[in-house]
Design a protein around this motif. Sequence first.
Motif, PDB file in Angstrom:
ATOM      1  N   ARG A  35       0.801  -1.218   0.000  1.00 36.34           N
ATOM      2  CA  ARG A  35       0.000   0.000   0.000  1.00 36.34           C
ATOM      3  C   ARG A  35       0.837   1.272   0.000  1.00 36.34           C
ATOM      4  O   ARG A  35       0.558   2.213  -0.768  1.00 36.34           O
ATOM      5  N   ALA A  38       2.318   1.750  -3.404  1.00 35.43           N
ATOM      6  CA  ALA A  38       1.266   2.066  -4.372  1.00 35.43           C
ATOM      7  C   ALA A  38       0.783   3.506  -4.189  1.00 35.43           C
ATOM      8  O   ALA A  38       0.525   4.213  -5.169  1.00 35.43           O
ATOM      9  N   ASP A  39       0.675   3.954  -2.941  1.00 36.39           N
ATOM     10  CA  ASP A  39       0.295   5.348  -2.682  1.00 36.39           C
ATOM     11  C   ASP A  39       1.303   6.309  -3.314  1.00 36.39           C
ATOM     12  O   ASP A  39       0.928   7.310  -3.948  1.00 36.39           O
ATOM     13  N   GLU A  42       1.046   6.208  -7.154  1.00 32.39           N
ATOM     14  CA  GLU A  42      -0.145   6.922  -7.615  1.00 32.39           C
ATOM     15  C   GLU A  42       0.067   8.429  -7.517  1.00 32.39           C
ATOM     16  O   GLU A  42      -0.260   9.185  -8.452  1.00 32.39           O
ATOM     17  N   ARG A  55      -6.700   3.678  -9.911  1.00 34.98           N
ATOM     18  CA  ARG A  55      -6.242   2.873  -8.770  1.00 34.98           C
ATOM     19  C   ARG A  55      -7.271   1.780  -8.493  1.00 34.98           C
ATOM     20  O   ARG A  55      -8.462   2.056  -8.312  1.00 34.98           O
ATOM     21  N   ASN A  58      -4.213  -2.076  -4.644  1.00 33.59           N
ATOM     22  CA  ASN A  58      -2.839  -1.569  -4.669  1.00 33.59           C
ATOM     23  C   ASN A  58      -2.220  -1.711  -6.053  1.00 33.59           C
ATOM     24  O   ASN A  58      -1.008  -1.924  -6.193  1.00 33.59           O
ATOM     25  N   ASN A  59      -3.081  -1.588  -7.065  1.00 30.99           N
ATOM     26  CA  ASN A  59      -2.649  -1.613  -8.455  1.00 30.99           C
ATOM     27  C   ASN A  59      -2.895  -0.233  -9.060  1.00 30.99           C
ATOM     28  O   ASN A  59      -3.976   0.335  -8.893  1.00 30.99           O
ATOM     29  N   VAL A  60      -1.877   0.290  -9.737  1.00 29.86           N
ATOM     30  CA  VAL A  60      -1.960   1.630 -10.308  1.00 29.86           C
ATOM     31  C   VAL A  60      -1.736   1.518 -11.817  1.00 29.86           C
ATOM     32  O   VAL A  60      -0.709   0.997 -12.261  1.00 29.86           O
TER      33      VAL A  60
END
Length: 371
Positions: A35, A38-39, A42, A55, A58-60
């Motif tokens: 996470r 991923a944050d 993003e 988003r 946790n996939n961007v």
Amino acid sequence: MHQHTTNPLTAAAAHGPIALTRAVCDIESVSGNERELADAVEDLLTQATHLTVTRIGNNVIARTNLGRDRRVVIAGHLDTVPVASNLPSEQRTIDGRECIWGRGTVDMKAGVAVHLALALELDNPHHDITWCFYDNEEVDAHLNGLGVVHRTQPELLTGDFAILGEPSNAIIEGGCNGTLRAVITTKGIAAHSARSWMGDNAIHAAADILVRLSAYEPATITVDGLDYREGLNATGITGGIAGNVIPDLCEVMVNYRYAPSRSLDEAEAHVRSVFHGYEVRIVDKAPAARPGLDAPMAADFAKAVRCATGQQPAPKYGWTDVARFAELGIPAVNFGPGNPSLAHHDNEHCPTSDITAVYNSLKAWLSAPNS
């Protein structure tokens, strides 16, 4: 998503893919704990006005939408295997080469960093590009982030050609072996070990399974001009409940790595034939992928990399998500920095020259008007 603290990727991105590699590596992201990274990914990508960012968990996914005739999907996973006292990353000289050392440098955060740098920079590529940064690649296939995206918003993965940033020594590795894990079971009769003749030892009964594995001769199979080495190996064995009890159950975990000439069904049938007479339970499997280098865009990309490096494409022995794209009908190759033999190694390290080479090759091909 709201970024409440300074994003370490933003500052690093200004200094190029090598600095970005260290910043990405230093955000620990063992599978299931992606996470924070991923944050940050993003947040970084939403700063680029030429990208549409989506988003999903946790996939961007970041896409250009320039109306080009063809679309390239470029993907890399955010997760790593567990840390082994090899974070934070370090810049080291190893075997005479400048390297970034630490967990994820090879598998595959150097590739992710290259992708992030190019995603920010290429605001007018020759092809439309979909940049995918996804989670849970290193664990069971049903958790894989690309699978999650495909099940929820499959239109985000459409494309004419895909490039996976898996480590490949900065050359193209075509296709991949498939992988299958099976549990081979023996059963016995429990008894007190002081009266072992009253029981039947299931662990002893597993000896024949190990003999079959030791005698097994793995094949090397040529597929579309590339030689894929297979393997069938025990990767775990469990049995017994106490030090004074004859075990009534033993389970041997085996892993079959098979060439892309075989389907999943054929791979399963082969494992069952090797262990004929035993209970065989398939617990995880993922298909192989043919090289796909005869597809026009793949052939064009391979020619460009060959001209830049002088290296011919090689086979990919480990499983990668090129197989997932192949199932979607999208030809795909592996192309990333780092030696795949160092993936998951405690001494994991990636030459900075590989990072630069992959960055330059991808940038040149994606920008070239004749690509």
